[in-house]
Design a protein around this motif. Structure first.
Motif, short mmCIF file in Angstrom:
data_model
loop_
_atom_site.label_atom_id
_atom_site.label_comp_id
_atom_site.label_asym_id
_atom_site.label_seq_id
_atom_site.Cartn_x
_atom_site.Cartn_y
_atom_site.Cartn_z
N LYS A 53 0.83 -1.21 0.00
CA LYS A 53 0.00 0.00 0.00
C LYS A 53 0.86 1.26 0.00
CE LYS A 53 -3.95 -2.28 0.77
NZ LYS A 53 -3.90 -3.39 -0.14
N SER A 54 2.18 1.09 0.19
CA SER A 54 3.08 2.23 0.25
C SER A 54 4.46 1.82 -0.27
CB SER A 54 3.20 2.72 1.70
OG SER A 54 3.84 1.71 2.48
N VAL A 55 5.31 2.81 -0.42
CA VAL A 55 6.69 2.53 -0.83
C VAL A 55 7.37 1.66 0.23
CG1 VAL A 55 8.95 3.58 -1.26
CG2 VAL A 55 6.90 4.62 -2.21
N GLU A 56 7.09 1.93 1.50
CA GLU A 56 7.67 1.13 2.58
C GLU A 56 7.23 -0.33 2.47
OE1 GLU A 56 6.08 4.09 3.15
OE2 GLU A 56 7.85 5.30 3.61
N ASP A 57 5.96 -0.56 2.14
CA ASP A 57 5.46 -1.93 1.95
C ASP A 57 6.19 -2.61 0.79
OD1 ASP A 57 3.64 -1.50 4.00
OD2 ASP A 57 1.90 -1.33 2.66
N MET A 58 6.44 -1.85 -0.29
CA MET A 58 7.17 -2.42 -1.43
C MET A 58 8.59 -2.78 -1.02
SD MET A 58 5.72 -0.06 -4.61
CE MET A 58 7.34 0.21 -5.18
N GLN A 59 9.24 -1.92 -0.24
CA GLN A 59 10.60 -2.18 0.21
C GLN A 59 10.64 -3.42 1.11
OE1 GLN A 59 11.50 1.73 1.80
NE2 GLN A 59 12.87 2.13 0.08
N GLU A 60 9.65 -3.58 1.97
CA GLU A 60 9.59 -4.76 2.84
C GLU A 60 9.42 -6.04 2.01
OE1 GLU A 60 10.11 -5.41 6.17
OE2 GLU A 60 10.92 -3.38 6.07
N ALA A 61 8.59 -5.96 0.95
CA ALA A 61 8.40 -7.12 0.07
C ALA A 61 9.72 -7.49 -0.60
CB ALA A 61 7.32 -6.83 -0.98
N LEU A 62 10.43 -6.50 -1.11
CA LEU A 62 11.72 -6.76 -1.76
C LEU A 62 12.74 -7.31 -0.77
CD1 LEU A 62 11.93 -3.66 -4.11
CD2 LEU A 62 11.36 -6.02 -4.72
N LYS A 63 12.72 -6.80 0.45
CA LYS A 63 13.62 -7.29 1.49
C LYS A 63 13.32 -8.75 1.81
CE LYS A 63 14.89 -6.15 6.25
NZ LYS A 63 14.63 -5.25 7.37
N ASP A 64 12.03 -9.09 1.86
CA ASP A 64 11.61 -10.46 2.14
C ASP A 64 12.04 -11.42 1.04
OD1 ASP A 64 10.24 -12.23 3.87
OD2 ASP A 64 8.45 -12.15 2.61
N ILE A 65 12.06 -10.96 -0.18
CA ILE A 65 12.40 -11.79 -1.34
C ILE A 65 13.92 -11.90 -1.50
CG2 ILE A 65 12.28 -11.85 -3.87
CD1 ILE A 65 9.51 -10.46 -3.51
N PHE A 66 14.66 -10.89 -1.05
CA PHE A 66 16.11 -10.86 -1.22
C PHE A 66 16.79 -12.07 -0.59
CE2 PHE A 66 20.37 -9.79 0.21
CZ PHE A 66 20.94 -9.32 -0.94
N GLY A 67 16.40 -12.43 0.64
CA GLY A 67 17.04 -13.54 1.34
C GLY A 67 17.01 -14.84 0.56
N PRO A 68 15.82 -15.31 0.15
CA PRO A 68 15.77 -16.56 -0.62
C PRO A 68 16.53 -16.49 -1.95
CG PRO A 68 13.60 -16.05 0.26
CD PRO A 68 14.48 -14.86 0.54
N MET A 69 16.51 -15.33 -2.61
CA MET A 69 17.26 -15.20 -3.86
C MET A 69 18.76 -15.34 -3.61
SD MET A 69 15.26 -12.14 -5.93
CE MET A 69 16.78 -11.56 -6.56
N PHE A 70 19.24 -14.66 -2.58
CA PHE A 70 20.67 -14.70 -2.25
C PHE A 70 21.08 -16.11 -1.84
CE2 PHE A 70 24.58 -13.44 -0.08
CZ PHE A 70 25.04 -12.45 -0.93
N GLU A 71 20.25 -16.78 -1.03
CA GLU A 71 20.54 -18.15 -0.61
C GLU A 71 20.61 -19.10 -1.81
OE1 GLU A 71 18.42 -17.76 3.77
OE2 GLU A 71 17.38 -18.79 2.17
N SER A 72 19.73 -18.91 -2.77
CA SER A 72 19.72 -19.74 -3.97
C SER A 72 21.03 -19.58 -4.76
CB SER A 72 18.52 -19.38 -4.85
OG SER A 72 18.50 -20.18 -6.00
N MET A 73 21.51 -18.34 -4.86
CA MET A 73 22.78 -18.11 -5.55
C MET A 73 23.93 -18.76 -4.81
SD MET A 73 22.36 -14.22 -7.09
CE MET A 73 23.02 -13.51 -5.63
N LEU A 74 23.92 -18.67 -3.47
CA LEU A 74 24.99 -19.30 -2.68
C LEU A 74 24.98 -20.82 -2.83
CD1 LEU A 74 24.83 -17.17 0.60
CD2 LEU A 74 26.62 -17.13 -1.15
N LYS A 75 23.80 -21.42 -2.89
CA LYS A 75 23.70 -22.87 -3.10
C LYS A 75 24.27 -23.24 -4.46
CE LYS A 75 19.69 -23.50 -0.13
NZ LYS A 75 18.24 -23.75 -0.09
N GLY A 76 24.00 -22.42 -5.47
CA GLY A 76 24.57 -22.66 -6.80
C GLY A 76 26.09 -22.59 -6.79
#
Length: 96
Positions: free
Chosen positions: A27-50
């Motif tokens: 609903k806000s820019v802050e909400d968008m940033q929280e969503a991206l922050k939430d997604i960052f961890g799994p993406m980074f972990e996937s790259m490290l596993k690779g």
């Protein structure tokens, strides 16, 4: 020269953005940033596993013969600083 025409977006990026919006309903820019922050961890972990797969020379759960005696050895916890704050990630470890 600047054109006022429609931006050309990668259809895959648009589809992913729509899925994120649908899931998180920001609903806000802050909400968008929280969503991206939430997604960052799994993406980074996937790259490290690779990287670990490449380093060891075999995929996780590969039951076949291995060229190295080095093996996976669980995960460690780390914090990564991002523009939206710290994100906790699980970092794969190996024995060596």
């Amino acid at each position: 020269m600047f054109s006022m025409g429609k931006l050309k977006r990668d259809p895959n990026s648009v589809e992913l953005a729509n899925k994120i919006i649908e899931q998180y309903q920001p609903k806000s820019v802050e909400d968008m940033q929280e969503a991206l922050k939430d997604i960052f961890g799994p993406m980074f972990e996937s790259m490290l596993k690779g990287e670990m797969n490449h380093h060891l020379g075999y995929e996780s759960n590969d039951k076949g013969e291995k060229e190295t005696s080095n093996r996976r050895n669980g995960y460690g916890k780390k914090f990564v600083k991002t523009t939206t704050g710290e994100v906790e990630i699980a970092v794969p470890r190996d024995r060596d």
